[in-house]
Design an enzyme around this catalytic site. Structure first.
Site, PDB file in Angstrom:
ATOM      1  N   LYS A  13       0.680  -1.347  -0.007  1.00  0.00           N
ATOM      2  CA  LYS A  13       0.116  -0.065   0.113  1.00  0.00           C
ATOM      3  C   LYS A  13       0.934   1.192   0.022  1.00  0.00           C
ATOM      4  CE  LYS A  13      -0.703   0.333   4.942  1.00  0.00           C
ATOM      5  NZ  LYS A  13      -1.854   0.740   5.969  1.00  0.00           N
ATOM      6  N   ASP A  14       2.137   1.148   0.314  1.00  0.00           N
ATOM      7  CA  ASP A  14       3.194   2.144   0.209  1.00  0.00           C
ATOM      8  C   ASP A  14       3.619   2.660  -1.239  1.00  0.00           C
ATOM      9  OD1 ASP A  14       2.845   2.429   2.825  1.00  0.00           O
ATOM     10  OD2 ASP A  14       4.695   1.576   3.413  1.00  0.00           O
ATOM     11  N   ARG A  51      -8.408   8.183   5.385  1.00  0.00           N
ATOM     12  CA  ARG A  51      -9.188   7.185   5.069  1.00  0.00           C
ATOM     13  C   ARG A  51      -9.920   6.282   6.305  1.00  0.00           C
ATOM     14  NH1 ARG A  51      -8.853   1.780   6.331  1.00  0.00           N
ATOM     15  NH2 ARG A  51      -6.499   2.004   6.625  1.00  0.00           N
ATOM     16  N   ARG A  52      -9.004   6.209   7.286  1.00  0.00           N
ATOM     17  CA  ARG A  52      -9.635   5.626   8.689  1.00  0.00           C
ATOM     18  C   ARG A  52     -10.394   6.722   9.204  1.00  0.00           C
ATOM     19  NH1 ARG A  52      -4.097   3.375  10.032  1.00  0.00           N
ATOM     20  NH2 ARG A  52      -4.207   1.025   9.144  1.00  0.00           N
ATOM     21  N   ARG A 112       1.455  10.184  14.121  1.00  0.00           N
ATOM     22  CA  ARG A 112       2.466   9.644  13.194  1.00  0.00           C
ATOM     23  C   ARG A 112       3.192   8.669  14.118  1.00  0.00           C
ATOM     24  NH1 ARG A 112       4.865  11.420   8.835  1.00  0.00           N
ATOM     25  NH2 ARG A 112       6.054   9.352   8.964  1.00  0.00           N
ATOM     26  N   ARG A 146       2.633   4.858  18.879  1.00  0.00           N
ATOM     27  CA  ARG A 146       1.041   5.011  18.667  1.00  0.00           C
ATOM     28  C   ARG A 146       0.339   4.445  19.735  1.00  0.00           C
ATOM     29  NH1 ARG A 146      -0.567   5.260  12.314  1.00  0.00           N
ATOM     30  NH2 ARG A 146       1.493   5.728  11.605  1.00  0.00           N
ATOM     31  N   CYS A 195      -2.105   6.496  -1.242  1.00  0.00           N
ATOM     32  CA  CYS A 195      -2.221   5.971   0.160  1.00  0.00           C
ATOM     33  C   CYS A 195      -2.673   6.972   1.036  1.00  0.00           C
ATOM     34  CB  CYS A 195      -0.888   5.477   0.428  1.00  0.00           C
ATOM     35  SG  CYS A 195       0.237   6.893   0.873  1.00  0.00           S
TER      36      CYS A 195
END
Length: 302
Positions: free
Chosen positions: A78-79, A127-128, A145, A151, A238
């Site tokens: 996905k990157d 997106r989230r 980040r 996180r 992304c």
């Protein structure tokens, strides 16, 4: 025994992914040396939307590959930009994909529907964020980040009530104990190709076929291909509020996707089925249907 230099980012998750790949290659007769590469995305703590988004975690690896400093690159699929410059390079394998869904990690042990109104949820993904806001639960989404432990610590320390991370990354780091709910894609659709790795070589590499035989998982390649074709046709990267999930059943593929306004005020969901033999075509067809139904306008809503 063929000796290859396996390039990877330096983050704990990237190293875990690379070590998994290295083990399979060693078991297949390769002599593997890990080479750590620092990318632009690793150097910056700014939001991805401010530092270039798509490609910030893959560009340096691809340049090292072109220059011959490494022989194989391991990417989180996905990157990779959806329209990558393939001059001299080839994604030769997509290994068996991990569970692509997102996961909620709440130190209080709560699921997303149990969080109180006003709860602070951390994520670095638009997106989230868009899909969490669209749930209408009164959640406050906070941009974060950093690596997985950074996180998670924000939630443990009380700075946040929960964080949302890719379940695949937590699994690769043996941190599934932190998961309080694996999010149903009907609530939060994962990113295109989430949980999948892309193994890239130079096109003239004599060992490319052997790497493919050792690592490639056809169904994982097909699902990632369909999802990325959808993303490319929607012209999203992304950091776009686009989710997609493809599933395989015999010779058929079922693909569903979501496009959301950044503030969660509107959500467009669609799905299609199609032949497993043409995953890119399935993804493109669904994207075209979504564009006809207003996806471009929706992605522009602020």
């Amino acid at each position: 025994m063929t000796a290859i230099r396996l390039g990877t980012r330096r983050s704990p998750l990237a190293l875990a992914q690379a070590n998994d790949v290295a083990k399979v290659l060693r078991d297949s007769g390769f002599d593997v040396e890990l080479v750590e590469v620092v990318t632009d995305g690793d150097r910056s703590t700014d939001p991805l939307t401010e530092i270039g988004g798509t490609g910030v975690f893959s560009h340096a690896l691809r340049e090292e590959l072109r220059a011959g400093e490494i022989d194989v690159a391991v990417h989180s699929y996905k990157d990779l930009p959806t329209r990558i410059d393939e001059d001299g390079l080839l994604v030769v394998a997509v290994p068996l994909r991990q569970d692509p869904r997102d996961a909620l990690c709440s130190p209080a042990g709560l699921g997303v529907a149990e969080l109180p109104s006003g709860a602070r949820i951390g994520t670095g993904s638009p997106r989230r964020a868009a899909q969490l806001l669209a749930l209408g639960l009164g959640l406050e989404v906070v941009p974060v980040r950093g690596n997985v432990d950074t996180r998670l610590k924000k939630a443990v320390d009380g700075e946040l009530d929960a964080v949302v991370l890719a379940r695949a990354g937590l699994a690769r780091l043996d941190r599934l104990d932190a998961v309080t709910e694996t999010l149903d894609p009907l609530l939060v659709m994962p990113a295109p190709a989430q949980g999948a790795l892309a193994i890239e070589c130079r096109t003239d590499a004599a060992y490319a076929d052997a790497v493919r035989v050792a690592l490639d998982h056809p169904d994982s390649r097909a699902t990632a291909t369909a999802e990325r074709a959808l993303l490319a046709t929607l012209e999203g990267g992304c950091t776009a509020p686009i989710g997609a999930l493809a599933e395989v059943a015999e010779d058929e593929m079922y693909l569903r996707a979501v496009v959301a306004a950044a503030d969660g005020s509107e959500v467009l969901r669609r799905s299609v089925t199609g032949p497993l033999s043409d995953p890119a075509g399935v993804g493109t067809r669904l994207a075209e249907e979504m564009l006809a139904d207003g996806a471009s306008d929706l992605m522009g809503v602020k």
